[in-house]
Motif scaffolding. Sequence first.
Motif, PDB file in Angstrom:
ATOM      1  N   THR A  87       2.110  14.836  -8.879  1.00  0.00           N
ATOM      2  CA  THR A  87       1.410  14.056  -7.867  1.00  0.00           C
ATOM      3  C   THR A  87       2.197  12.764  -7.669  1.00  0.00           C
ATOM      4  OG1 THR A  87      -0.682  15.025  -8.531  1.00  0.00           O
ATOM      5  CG2 THR A  87      -0.787  12.995  -7.240  1.00  0.00           C
ATOM      6  N   TYR A  88       2.517  12.476  -6.419  1.00  0.00           N
ATOM      7  CA  TYR A  88       3.417  11.375  -6.112  1.00  0.00           C
ATOM      8  C   TYR A  88       2.764  10.360  -5.173  1.00  0.00           C
ATOM      9  CZ  TYR A  88       3.960  14.141  -1.892  1.00  0.00           C
ATOM     10  OH  TYR A  88       3.706  14.853  -0.744  1.00  0.00           O
ATOM     11  N   VAL A  89       3.323   9.145  -5.209  1.00  0.00           N
ATOM     12  CA  VAL A  89       2.879   8.040  -4.367  1.00  0.00           C
ATOM     13  C   VAL A  89       4.137   7.383  -3.808  1.00  0.00           C
ATOM     14  CG1 VAL A  89       1.594   5.877  -4.269  1.00  0.00           C
ATOM     15  CG2 VAL A  89       0.913   7.645  -5.904  1.00  0.00           C
ATOM     16  N   GLY A  90       4.357   7.482  -2.512  1.00  0.00           N
ATOM     17  CA  GLY A  90       5.525   6.882  -1.883  1.00  0.00           C
ATOM     18  C   GLY A  90       5.273   5.432  -1.536  1.00  0.00           C
ATOM     19  N   VAL A  91       6.171   4.556  -1.995  1.00  0.00           N
ATOM     20  CA  VAL A  91       6.042   3.117  -1.749  1.00  0.00           C
ATOM     21  C   VAL A  91       7.397   2.545  -1.322  1.00  0.00           C
ATOM     22  CG1 VAL A  91       4.155   2.855  -3.420  1.00  0.00           C
ATOM     23  CG2 VAL A  91       6.519   2.486  -4.165  1.00  0.00           C
TER      24      VAL A  91
ATOM     25  N   THR B  28       9.276   6.933  -5.142  1.00  0.00           N
ATOM     26  CA  THR B  28       8.150   7.838  -5.323  1.00  0.00           C
ATOM     27  C   THR B  28       7.643   7.699  -6.752  1.00  0.00           C
ATOM     28  OG1 THR B  28       9.143   9.355  -3.728  1.00  0.00           O
ATOM     29  CG2 THR B  28       7.387  10.229  -5.109  1.00  0.00           C
ATOM     30  N   LEU B  29       6.491   7.068  -6.907  1.00  0.00           N
ATOM     31  CA  LEU B  29       5.877   6.890  -8.223  1.00  0.00           C
ATOM     32  C   LEU B  29       5.219   8.188  -8.652  1.00  0.00           C
ATOM     33  CD1 LEU B  29       3.923   3.578  -7.524  1.00  0.00           C
ATOM     34  CD2 LEU B  29       6.222   3.793  -8.480  1.00  0.00           C
ATOM     35  N   TYR B  30       5.244   8.470  -9.936  1.00  0.00           N
ATOM     36  CA  TYR B  30       4.477   9.589 -10.467  1.00  0.00           C
ATOM     37  C   TYR B  30       3.079   9.064 -10.768  1.00  0.00           C
ATOM     38  CZ  TYR B  30       8.971  11.747 -10.447  1.00  0.00           C
ATOM     39  OH  TYR B  30      10.184  12.242 -10.028  1.00  0.00           O
ATOM     40  N   ALA B  31       2.087   9.626 -10.085  1.00  0.00           N
ATOM     41  CA  ALA B  31       0.736   9.068 -10.066  1.00  0.00           C
ATOM     42  C   ALA B  31       0.125   8.896 -11.446  1.00  0.00           C
ATOM     43  CB  ALA B  31      -0.175   9.939  -9.194  1.00  0.00           C
TER      44      ALA B  31
ATOM     45  N   GLU C 119       0.847  -1.195   0.000  1.00  0.00           N
ATOM     46  CA  GLU C 119       0.000   0.000   0.000  1.00  0.00           C
ATOM     47  C   GLU C 119       0.886   1.249   0.000  1.00  0.00           C
ATOM     48  OE1 GLU C 119      -3.437   0.274  -0.040  1.00  0.00           O
ATOM     49  OE2 GLU C 119      -3.274  -1.860  -0.535  1.00  0.00           O
ATOM     50  N   PRO C 120       0.396   2.362  -0.516  1.00  0.00           N
ATOM     51  CA  PRO C 120       1.168   3.607  -0.447  1.00  0.00           C
ATOM     52  C   PRO C 120       1.458   3.993   1.000  1.00  0.00           C
ATOM     53  CG  PRO C 120      -0.713   3.865  -1.920  1.00  0.00           C
ATOM     54  CD  PRO C 120      -0.881   2.550  -1.208  1.00  0.00           C
ATOM     55  N   VAL C 121       2.646   4.523   1.236  1.00  0.00           N
ATOM     56  CA  VAL C 121       3.029   5.019   2.554  1.00  0.00           C
ATOM     57  C   VAL C 121       2.614   6.473   2.684  1.00  0.00           C
ATOM     58  CG1 VAL C 121       4.987   5.432   4.106  1.00  0.00           C
ATOM     59  CG2 VAL C 121       4.934   3.370   2.683  1.00  0.00           C
ATOM     60  N   TYR C 122       2.717   7.229   1.606  1.00  0.00           N
ATOM     61  CA  TYR C 122       2.287   8.629   1.567  1.00  0.00           C
ATOM     62  C   TYR C 122       1.949   8.997   0.131  1.00  0.00           C
ATOM     63  CZ  TYR C 122       7.288   9.011   0.496  1.00  0.00           C
ATOM     64  OH  TYR C 122       8.540   8.827  -0.031  1.00  0.00           O
TER      65      TYR C 122
END
Length: 137
Positions: free
Chosen positions: A40-44, A92-95, A18-21
Amino acid sequence: MMTGGCLCGAVRYEVAAEPVYTGHCHCRSCQRASGAGHSTYVGVPRAAMTVRGETRSHAVTGGSGLPAARHFCPVCGSQLFGVCEIAPDMATLYAGTLDDPSAIRPDAAINVRSRQPWDRVAGDLAEFDGMPPGAGS
């Protein structure tokens, strides 16, 4: 499981966590890299991420003063994810590269001191002039 990839399909990724942030970054580096007012980012966790296909990277000095690398597809140029020395166990994924970007819910806007006056993101998010307290620790 989150999945995603670049515009041309040469690079694909999956994340078994799951995403952390999540959030929106308004720093000038993200503005230039995205061609928009923010990214927009998704930290994993990096350990939960598998990448198929070749990426190239470009390193810059991040907001922490430490190197941060943006990974992109060498065929189509799509930005895919970033990694930085301040949090080496995270990616950090780019959403926009997610197969289902509607599944994430940003929870913060960071580096808003650099936000452009025409770039207001809807929602009632926590806002930070720079990085949130404890980021990278």
